[in-house]
Enzyme design. Sequence first.
Site, mmCIF file in Angstrom:
data_model
loop_
_atom_site.group_PDB
_atom_site.id
_atom_site.type_symbol
_atom_site.label_atom_id
_atom_site.label_comp_id
_atom_site.label_asym_id
_atom_site.label_seq_id
_atom_site.Cartn_x
_atom_site.Cartn_y
_atom_site.Cartn_z
ATOM 1 N N ASP A 1 0.870 -1.182 0.000
ATOM 2 C CA ASP A 1 0.000 0.000 0.000
ATOM 3 C C ASP A 1 0.903 1.227 0.000
ATOM 4 O O ASP A 1 1.952 1.219 0.658
ATOM 5 C CB ASP A 1 -0.877 -0.022 1.260
ATOM 6 N N ASN B 1 -4.353 6.908 0.939
ATOM 7 C CA ASN B 1 -5.712 7.158 1.428
ATOM 8 C C ASN B 1 -5.992 6.312 2.671
ATOM 9 O O ASN B 1 -7.129 5.892 2.909
ATOM 10 C CB ASN B 1 -6.700 6.819 0.300
ATOM 11 N N ASP C 1 4.754 2.545 -3.954
ATOM 12 C CA ASP C 1 3.751 2.856 -4.961
ATOM 13 C C ASP C 1 3.865 1.868 -6.120
ATOM 14 O O ASP C 1 4.931 1.763 -6.742
ATOM 15 C CB ASP C 1 4.004 4.293 -5.444
ATOM 16 N N SER D 1 -16.212 -2.836 -10.823
ATOM 17 C CA SER D 1 -17.348 -2.078 -10.296
ATOM 18 C C SER D 1 -18.553 -2.236 -11.204
ATOM 19 O O SER D 1 -18.424 -2.390 -12.424
ATOM 20 C CB SER D 1 -16.951 -0.601 -10.239
ATOM 21 N N TYR E 1 -12.786 7.592 -13.769
ATOM 22 C CA TYR E 1 -12.683 6.485 -12.803
ATOM 23 C C TYR E 1 -13.346 5.228 -13.370
ATOM 24 O O TYR E 1 -12.747 4.146 -13.387
ATOM 25 C CB TYR E 1 -13.367 6.882 -11.476
ATOM 26 N N LYS F 1 -11.838 1.294 -14.729
ATOM 27 C CA LYS F 1 -12.316 -0.060 -14.414
ATOM 28 C C LYS F 1 -12.566 -0.846 -15.708
ATOM 29 O O LYS F 1 -12.219 -2.023 -15.809
ATOM 30 C CB LYS F 1 -13.586 -0.007 -13.558
ATOM 31 N N ARG G 1 -27.253 14.923 -8.630
ATOM 32 C CA ARG G 1 -25.800 15.015 -8.806
ATOM 33 C C ARG G 1 -25.480 14.576 -10.230
ATOM 34 O O ARG G 1 -25.983 13.545 -10.684
ATOM 35 C CB ARG G 1 -25.118 14.109 -7.782
HETATM 36 N N1 UFG Z 1 -26.234 10.421 -2.427
HETATM 37 C C1 UFG Z 1 -26.931 11.452 -1.851
HETATM 38 N N2 UFG Z 1 -26.245 12.320 -1.060
HETATM 39 C C2 UFG Z 1 -24.913 12.186 -0.789
HETATM 40 C C3 UFG Z 1 -24.207 11.117 -1.385
HETATM 41 C C4 UFG Z 1 -24.909 10.252 -2.201
HETATM 42 O O1 UFG Z 1 -28.124 11.610 -2.070
HETATM 43 O O2 UFG Z 1 -24.353 13.010 -0.057
HETATM 44 C C5 UFG Z 1 -26.958 9.466 -3.293
HETATM 45 C C6 UFG Z 1 -26.410 9.425 -4.697
HETATM 46 O O3 UFG Z 1 -26.975 10.415 -5.475
HETATM 47 C C7 UFG Z 1 -26.779 8.007 -5.116
HETATM 48 C C8 UFG Z 1 -26.707 7.210 -3.813
HETATM 49 O O4 UFG Z 1 -26.789 8.177 -2.771
HETATM 50 O O5 UFG Z 1 -28.087 7.967 -5.571
HETATM 51 C C9 UFG Z 1 -25.414 6.441 -3.646
HETATM 52 O O6 UFG Z 1 -24.336 7.321 -3.865
HETATM 53 P P1 UFG Z 1 -22.822 6.930 -3.524
HETATM 54 O O7 UFG Z 1 -21.993 8.115 -3.849
HETATM 55 O O8 UFG Z 1 -22.749 6.365 -2.157
HETATM 56 O O9 UFG Z 1 -22.551 5.735 -4.505
HETATM 57 P P2 UFG Z 1 -22.612 5.729 -6.109
HETATM 58 O O10 UFG Z 1 -23.677 4.751 -6.463
HETATM 59 O O11 UFG Z 1 -22.698 7.053 -6.711
HETATM 60 O O12 UFG Z 1 -21.150 5.250 -6.394
HETATM 61 C C10 UFG Z 1 -20.816 3.940 -6.328
HETATM 62 C C11 UFG Z 1 -19.326 3.772 -6.001
HETATM 63 C C12 UFG Z 1 -18.481 4.198 -7.161
HETATM 64 C C13 UFG Z 1 -18.983 3.645 -8.456
HETATM 65 C C14 UFG Z 1 -20.427 3.981 -8.640
HETATM 66 C C15 UFG Z 1 -21.010 3.445 -9.911
HETATM 67 O O13 UFG Z 1 -18.982 4.517 -4.852
HETATM 68 O O14 UFG Z 1 -17.174 3.726 -6.908
HETATM 69 O O15 UFG Z 1 -21.141 3.424 -7.567
HETATM 70 O O16 UFG Z 1 -22.347 3.778 -10.029
HETATM 71 F F1 UFG Z 1 -18.322 4.132 -9.515
#
Ligand code: UFG
Length: 339
Positions: A31, A35, A58, A125, A150, A154, A295
């Site tokens: 690692d 992070n 790294d 993913s 990102y 993948k 978002r």
């Molecule tokens: N959400 C909110 N408020 C927040 C954060 C998230 O409403 O503050 C919502 C998002 O809009 C989404 C859901 O919660 O609808 C889940 O969001 P996350 O950010 O927790 O997860 P994502 O589904 O966006 O992301 C995940 C992984 C990524 C991957 C992605 C692919 O974290 O690594 O799925 O869809 F790329």
Amino acid sequence: MKILVTGGTGFIGSHTVVELQAKKHDVIIVDNLSNSSADIVDKIALISGIKPELEVFDLTDKDLTSDFFKRHNDISGIIHFAAFKAVGESVQKPLLYYRNNLESLVNILQGMKDNNIKNIVFSSSCTVYGQPDELPVSENAPIKLAESPYGNTKQISEEIIKDTVKATDINAVALRYFNPIGAHKSAIIGELPIGVPNNLVPFITQTAIGIRECLSVFGDTYETPDGTAIRDYIHVVDLAEAHVIAVDRMINNKMKNNYEVFNLGTGNGYSVLEVINSFEKVTGLKLNYKIVDRREGDITQVWANPDYSNNELGWKAKKGIDEMTLSAWKWEQALANNK
Ligand code: UFG
């Protein structure tokens, strides 16, 4: 068996190390701590009684990686987690993401080839499916144009691995995760977002504990029953167990093909409001949240068809949404108490 876990001090990596140790595997972690922190190996030892070996460097450094594999050519399998994972940041800094996520993979595959190391499990993913045409989404669904650099790393990584498997003796399993949340039941390890969390559940727990003022729910006009977006949340320990099964399957020559892909999800979708409701129910707390705009880049809904993984791996996610949100909360409380 000696297993290399890259990114083993991270969120999913640390939980996987614990599960590997429970199955008597000898773990070495590589690692760069970009992070995470080195004391995670002590926390792992608190849970398992065994402190895993840690080498800090790294994996994008070709020479250091090559030297590492020369010194550790007795590795039976690799679980490769080490990567950058923030979707938004990847849009701002695409080259950073391509360099970090792809160069490290190429260096690892080269090290495997040069030292006759056969087996790699790759952290992929569900993002590779984009917004799927059919739900639940199964492994043979088409790969959609990536929504972010990102996500593209993948997809490209899967291609790099597939091509390498074709041309070498290397075997690979790509595990496509849905949304990993929760923490170990001991509350000794969990997710440690640096700065403002991007993901839903860390934002919920940080709001509840008072680090953040208010959770923004990104949109309530999606075409879903309550208007908020739906995801397949999976407990990180369930996810970790699948990695152990996958690496054992490779070591024990149980693969159907030299390159296999599995969905790691529960098969259940929950909306943002349902996750909040679960959190409020299990904690008895009232969460401060408000509805804001969508978002950018978010899809409406995705959940896994886990049938193939369930049947082939003999694995099934066991923990439900309430256990996930409660364990995340206990972890957040433990963090607050240890400050
Ligand atoms: N959400 C909110 N408020 C927040 C954060 C998230 O409403 O503050 C919502 C998002 O809009 C989404 C859901 O919660 O609808 C889940 O969001 P996350 O950010 O927790 O997860 P994502 O589904 O966006 O992301 C995940 C992984 C990524 C991957 C992605 C692919 O974290 O690594 O799925 O869809 F790329």
